[in-house]
Design a protein around this motif. Structure first.
Motif, PDB file in Angstrom:
ATOM      1  N   LEU A  57     -10.730 -54.276 133.684  1.00  0.00           N
ATOM      2  CA  LEU A  57      -9.572 -55.055 133.269  1.00  0.00           C
ATOM      3  C   LEU A  57      -8.478 -54.096 132.816  1.00  0.00           C
ATOM      4  O   LEU A  57      -8.693 -53.284 131.919  1.00  0.00           O
ATOM      5  N   SER A  58      -7.324 -54.194 133.436  1.00  0.00           N
ATOM      6  CA  SER A  58      -6.183 -53.379 133.024  1.00  0.00           C
ATOM      7  C   SER A  58      -5.429 -54.118 131.934  1.00  0.00           C
ATOM      8  O   SER A  58      -5.014 -55.266 132.129  1.00  0.00           O
ATOM      9  N   LEU A  59      -5.282 -53.470 130.799  1.00  0.00           N
ATOM     10  CA  LEU A  59      -4.559 -54.076 129.694  1.00  0.00           C
ATOM     11  C   LEU A  59      -3.059 -53.998 129.943  1.00  0.00           C
ATOM     12  O   LEU A  59      -2.562 -53.040 130.532  1.00  0.00           O
ATOM     13  N   GLN A  60      -2.358 -55.016 129.492  1.00  0.00           N
ATOM     14  CA  GLN A  60      -0.908 -55.061 129.673  1.00  0.00           C
ATOM     15  C   GLN A  60      -0.239 -53.989 128.812  1.00  0.00           C
ATOM     16  O   GLN A  60      -0.798 -53.559 127.803  1.00  0.00           O
ATOM     17  N   PRO A  61       0.952 -53.551 129.191  1.00  0.00           N
ATOM     18  CA  PRO A  61       1.636 -52.488 128.450  1.00  0.00           C
ATOM     19  C   PRO A  61       1.988 -52.852 127.007  1.00  0.00           C
ATOM     20  O   PRO A  61       2.033 -51.992 126.150  1.00  0.00           O
ATOM     21  N   ASP A  62       2.232 -54.134 126.729  1.00  0.00           N
ATOM     22  CA  ASP A  62       2.638 -54.545 125.396  1.00  0.00           C
ATOM     23  C   ASP A  62       1.560 -55.435 124.789  1.00  0.00           C
ATOM     24  O   ASP A  62       1.343 -56.552 125.235  1.00  0.00           O
ATOM     25  N   LEU A  63       0.878 -54.912 123.779  1.00  0.00           N
ATOM     26  CA  LEU A  63      -0.145 -55.674 123.066  1.00  0.00           C
ATOM     27  C   LEU A  63       0.350 -56.056 121.674  1.00  0.00           C
ATOM     28  O   LEU A  63      -0.407 -56.104 120.719  1.00  0.00           O
ATOM     29  N   GLN A  75      -1.991 -47.996 130.559  1.00  0.00           N
ATOM     30  CA  GLN A  75      -0.612 -48.488 130.656  1.00  0.00           C
ATOM     31  C   GLN A  75      -0.087 -49.034 129.324  1.00  0.00           C
ATOM     32  O   GLN A  75       1.080 -49.419 129.229  1.00  0.00           O
ATOM     33  N   VAL A  76      -0.930 -49.062 128.297  1.00  0.00           N
ATOM     34  CA  VAL A  76      -0.519 -49.604 126.995  1.00  0.00           C
ATOM     35  C   VAL A  76       0.515 -48.683 126.364  1.00  0.00           C
ATOM     36  O   VAL A  76       0.306 -47.481 126.247  1.00  0.00           O
ATOM     37  N   ARG A  77       1.643 -49.282 125.974  1.00  0.00           N
ATOM     38  CA  ARG A  77       2.726 -48.515 125.349  1.00  0.00           C
ATOM     39  C   ARG A  77       3.005 -48.985 123.924  1.00  0.00           C
ATOM     40  O   ARG A  77       3.591 -48.260 123.142  1.00  0.00           O
ATOM     41  N   ARG A  78       2.569 -50.206 123.610  1.00  0.00           N
ATOM     42  CA  ARG A  78       2.848 -50.774 122.290  1.00  0.00           C
ATOM     43  C   ARG A  78       1.670 -51.645 121.895  1.00  0.00           C
ATOM     44  O   ARG A  78       1.168 -52.413 122.704  1.00  0.00           O
ATOM     45  N   VAL A  79       1.247 -51.511 120.645  1.00  0.00           N
ATOM     46  CA  VAL A  79       0.113 -52.306 120.181  1.00  0.00           C
ATOM     47  C   VAL A  79       0.310 -52.644 118.703  1.00  0.00           C
ATOM     48  O   VAL A  79       0.807 -51.827 117.939  1.00  0.00           O
ATOM     49  N   HIS A  80      -0.032 -53.852 118.348  1.00  0.00           N
ATOM     50  CA  HIS A  80      -0.044 -54.287 116.948  1.00  0.00           C
ATOM     51  C   HIS A  80      -1.487 -54.466 116.512  1.00  0.00           C
ATOM     52  O   HIS A  80      -2.393 -54.543 117.351  1.00  0.00           O
ATOM     53  N   ALA A  81      -1.691 -54.584 115.227  1.00  0.00           N
ATOM     54  CA  ALA A  81      -3.036 -54.772 114.683  1.00  0.00           C
ATOM     55  C   ALA A  81      -3.712 -55.998 115.290  1.00  0.00           C
ATOM     56  O   ALA A  81      -4.917 -55.982 115.536  1.00  0.00           O
ATOM     57  N   ALA A  82      -2.957 -57.047 115.550  1.00  0.00           N
ATOM     58  CA  ALA A  82      -3.545 -58.266 116.133  1.00  0.00           C
ATOM     59  C   ALA A  82      -4.169 -57.975 117.497  1.00  0.00           C
ATOM     60  O   ALA A  82      -5.229 -58.507 117.831  1.00  0.00           O
TER      61      ALA A  82
END
Length: 63
Positions: free
Chosen positions: A4-10, A38-45
């Motif tokens: 599963l490829s994770l989206q760039p913005d999490l 490819q993830v560029r942004r991630v939040h704790a959620a």
């Protein structure tokens, strides 16, 4: 194995999309590999949801 490829913005505003991506694979017997290149942004959620997914699969004896 399912990859599963994770989206760039999490970010928190995209957690529902992430959940919709992960949920169908929660009970798959085949191993699931998460690709986060490819993830560029991630939040704790987003991290919490990923942790819960991995934890629940491991508790069920799935990798």
């Amino acid at each position: 194995m399912t990859q599963l490829s994770l989206q760039p913005d999490l970010g928190i505003e995209h957690v529902a999309e992430l959940q919709a991506t992960l949920l169908p694979h929660l009970e798959d017997d085949a191993p699931v590999q998460l690709a986060g290149d490819q993830v560029r942004r991630v939040h704790a959620a987003g991290l919490q949801l990923l942790h819960a997914f991995v934890r629940d699969r491991a508790a069920a004896g799935r990798s």
